[in-house]
Design a protein around this motif. Sequence first.
Motif, PDB file in Angstrom:
ATOM      1  N   ILE A 190      -0.106  28.061  47.206  1.00 21.37           N
ATOM      2  CA  ILE A 190       0.167  29.258  46.382  1.00 21.37           C
ATOM      3  C   ILE A 190       0.565  28.884  44.947  1.00 21.37           C
ATOM      4  O   ILE A 190       0.047  29.464  43.982  1.00 21.37           O
ATOM      5  CB  ILE A 190       1.306  30.104  47.019  1.00 21.37           C
ATOM      6  CG1 ILE A 190       0.848  30.652  48.369  1.00 21.37           C
ATOM      7  CG2 ILE A 190       1.742  31.222  46.071  1.00 21.37           C
ATOM      8  CD1 ILE A 190       1.906  31.485  49.090  1.00 21.37           C
ATOM      9  N   ASN A 191       1.480  27.915  44.805  1.00 25.49           N
ATOM     10  CA  ASN A 191       2.092  27.705  43.487  1.00 25.49           C
ATOM     11  C   ASN A 191       1.103  27.265  42.409  1.00 25.49           C
ATOM     12  O   ASN A 191       1.038  27.896  41.345  1.00 25.49           O
ATOM     13  CB  ASN A 191       3.281  26.744  43.608  1.00 25.49           C
ATOM     14  CG  ASN A 191       4.421  27.341  44.424  1.00 25.49           C
ATOM     15  OD1 ASN A 191       4.197  28.209  45.261  1.00 25.49           O
ATOM     16  ND2 ASN A 191       5.628  26.890  44.209  1.00 25.49           N
ATOM     17  N   PRO A 192       0.288  26.202  42.632  1.00 21.76           N
ATOM     18  CA  PRO A 192      -0.619  25.796  41.546  1.00 21.76           C
ATOM     19  C   PRO A 192      -1.701  26.833  41.271  1.00 21.76           C
ATOM     20  O   PRO A 192      -2.046  27.057  40.104  1.00 21.76           O
ATOM     21  CB  PRO A 192      -1.228  24.479  42.055  1.00 21.76           C
ATOM     22  CG  PRO A 192      -0.984  24.463  43.521  1.00 21.76           C
ATOM     23  CD  PRO A 192       0.230  25.278  43.777  1.00 21.76           C
ATOM     24  N   SER A 200      -0.176  37.074  40.533  1.00 19.82           N
ATOM     25  CA  SER A 200       0.912  37.145  41.516  1.00 19.82           C
ATOM     26  C   SER A 200       0.425  36.573  42.853  1.00 19.82           C
ATOM     27  O   SER A 200      -0.789  36.405  43.070  1.00 19.82           O
ATOM     28  CB  SER A 200       1.335  38.596  41.706  1.00 19.82           C
ATOM     29  OG  SER A 200       0.283  39.294  42.341  1.00 19.82           O
ATOM     30  N   ASN A 201       1.373  36.326  43.756  1.00 18.33           N
ATOM     31  CA  ASN A 201       1.009  35.737  45.051  1.00 18.33           C
ATOM     32  C   ASN A 201       0.018  36.626  45.800  1.00 18.33           C
ATOM     33  O   ASN A 201      -0.939  36.139  46.404  1.00 18.33           O
ATOM     34  CB  ASN A 201       2.267  35.542  45.917  1.00 18.33           C
ATOM     35  CG  ASN A 201       3.240  34.559  45.290  1.00 18.33           C
ATOM     36  OD1 ASN A 201       2.938  33.947  44.270  1.00 18.33           O
ATOM     37  ND2 ASN A 201       4.410  34.415  45.893  1.00 18.33           N
ATOM     38  N   GLY A 202       0.228  37.936  45.765  1.00 15.97           N
ATOM     39  CA  GLY A 202      -0.654  38.860  46.483  1.00 15.97           C
ATOM     40  C   GLY A 202      -2.066  38.847  45.916  1.00 15.97           C
ATOM     41  O   GLY A 202      -3.055  38.943  46.659  1.00 15.97           O
ATOM     42  N   SER A 253       4.980  33.240  41.540  1.00 16.91           N
ATOM     43  CA  SER A 253       5.509  32.009  42.153  1.00 16.91           C
ATOM     44  C   SER A 253       6.404  31.294  41.146  1.00 16.91           C
ATOM     45  O   SER A 253       6.282  31.496  39.932  1.00 16.91           O
ATOM     46  CB  SER A 253       4.366  31.084  42.588  1.00 16.91           C
ATOM     47  OG  SER A 253       3.843  30.425  41.459  1.00 16.91           O
ATOM     48  N   SER A 254       7.253  30.408  41.656  1.00 17.02           N
ATOM     49  CA  SER A 254       8.162  29.688  40.757  1.00 17.02           C
ATOM     50  C   SER A 254       7.358  28.853  39.755  1.00 17.02           C
ATOM     51  O   SER A 254       7.765  28.698  38.604  1.00 17.02           O
ATOM     52  CB  SER A 254       9.121  28.811  41.568  1.00 17.02           C
ATOM     53  OG  SER A 254       8.404  27.990  42.462  1.00 17.02           O
ATOM     54  N   MET A 255       6.182  28.350  40.181  1.00 13.37           N
ATOM     55  CA  MET A 255       5.392  27.520  39.258  1.00 13.37           C
ATOM     56  C   MET A 255       4.754  28.364  38.156  1.00 13.37           C
ATOM     57  O   MET A 255       4.687  27.948  36.999  1.00 13.37           O
ATOM     58  CB  MET A 255       4.323  26.741  40.027  1.00 13.37           C
ATOM     59  CG  MET A 255       3.761  25.574  39.263  1.00 13.37           C
ATOM     60  SD  MET A 255       2.690  24.521  40.264  1.00 13.37           S
ATOM     61  CE  MET A 255       3.864  23.681  41.321  1.00 13.37           C
TER      62      MET A 255
HETATM   63  O1  KPL Z   1       8.469  29.336  47.394  1.00 18.36           O
HETATM   64  C1  KPL Z   1       7.744  30.033  46.704  1.00 18.36           C
HETATM   65  C2  KPL Z   1       7.724  29.727  45.245  1.00 18.36           C
HETATM   66  O2  KPL Z   1       7.322  30.556  44.449  1.00 18.36           O
HETATM   67  O3  KPL Z   1       8.140  28.605  44.901  1.00 18.36           O
HETATM   68  C3  KPL Z   1       6.862  31.069  47.333  1.00 18.36           C
HETATM   69  C4  KPL Z   1       7.108  31.100  48.832  1.00 18.36           C
HETATM   70  C5  KPL Z   1       5.412  30.743  47.064  1.00 18.36           C
HETATM   71  C6  KPL Z   1       7.183  32.459  46.874  1.00 18.36           C
HETATM   72  O4  KPL Z   1       6.791  32.754  45.596  1.00 18.36           O
END
Ligand code: KPL
Length: 298
Positions: A190-192, A200-202, A253-255
């Motif tokens: 998800i992050n990269p 967004s993640n969704g 995501s945090s990244m």
């Molecule tokens: O841990 C996360 C992050 O963004 O670092 C997730 C689970 C992907 C949630 O955004």
Amino acid sequence: MRVVVLGTGALGCLFAAHLAAHAEVWMLGTWAEALAAVERAGICIQEGERSWQTRVQATGDPDAVPPADVAILVVKSHQTERAAAWAARCLGAGGLAISLQNGLDNGSQLAAAVGEGRSTIGVTFEGATVLAPGQVRHAGRGPTLIGETPATAPGVARLVKLLQQAGFEAQATAEIEAIAWGKAVVNAAINPLSALLGVSNGELLANADRRSLLATLAQEAAAVAAAHGLALPFFNPVARVEQVCRATALNHSSMLQDVERGRPTEIDSINGIIVAEGKRLNVATPANETVWRLVRGR
Ligand code: KPL
């Protein structure tokens, strides 16, 4: 009990504020605006419709912290070396240091600084977002799992009890390595991608190209975990990653947040470690290597 929280971001404020009613809490960090805000007005937590404030001690000087029973690291991975050295300075005799960070290389750095039998790692599924320095929104609740070994069991038991008193769903586990890798598999996919696509993640599930990349990244990372001999806490990595995308659909995501703010990302501690471990264990990780280089390049 005296607790020092190393890191003044979202999780740092969340844990410090909740623990403050049950322990003497110190926040130690380098973000001057957050330290000043916490010193001036305490930590402000927004939970649903409710907002509340609490006071803790805040400092940028590790020597100002009296010997602590627990040190909790919640800094970004690129700050671990310094935070671990500070934890070693703050921890009292019989104390326990724990990393609750994203990434796969923080625990070894912490153990090197404070000692194997005085440190552990944990994985938290609590969600928090910074609204302003010292102010966070508690964005989602989830379990906090703490790794225990025979050497750390008494300290871990005390910490789990304290976290439970403070309202966290905390639990000790002997399977923390597999749980941490499970989280890293999700983060590696998800992050990269969210950071590179700026979505967004969704939105990562919005078309077949994105879903295919997500799946490949997760499958490669899970193959490296399997080569390590770890049984991940889920059977199907692709289904798990898609489930997290749906559950955190509106999150950036945090990244992605790091990239948007021009801050260093945790790519080396997530995809970078997966690529390095893949090379060591003879598991091909071309998609992880590509996103690792792309995020570093960006
Ligand atoms: O841990 C996360 C992050 O963004 O670092 C997730 C689970 C992907 C949630 O955004």
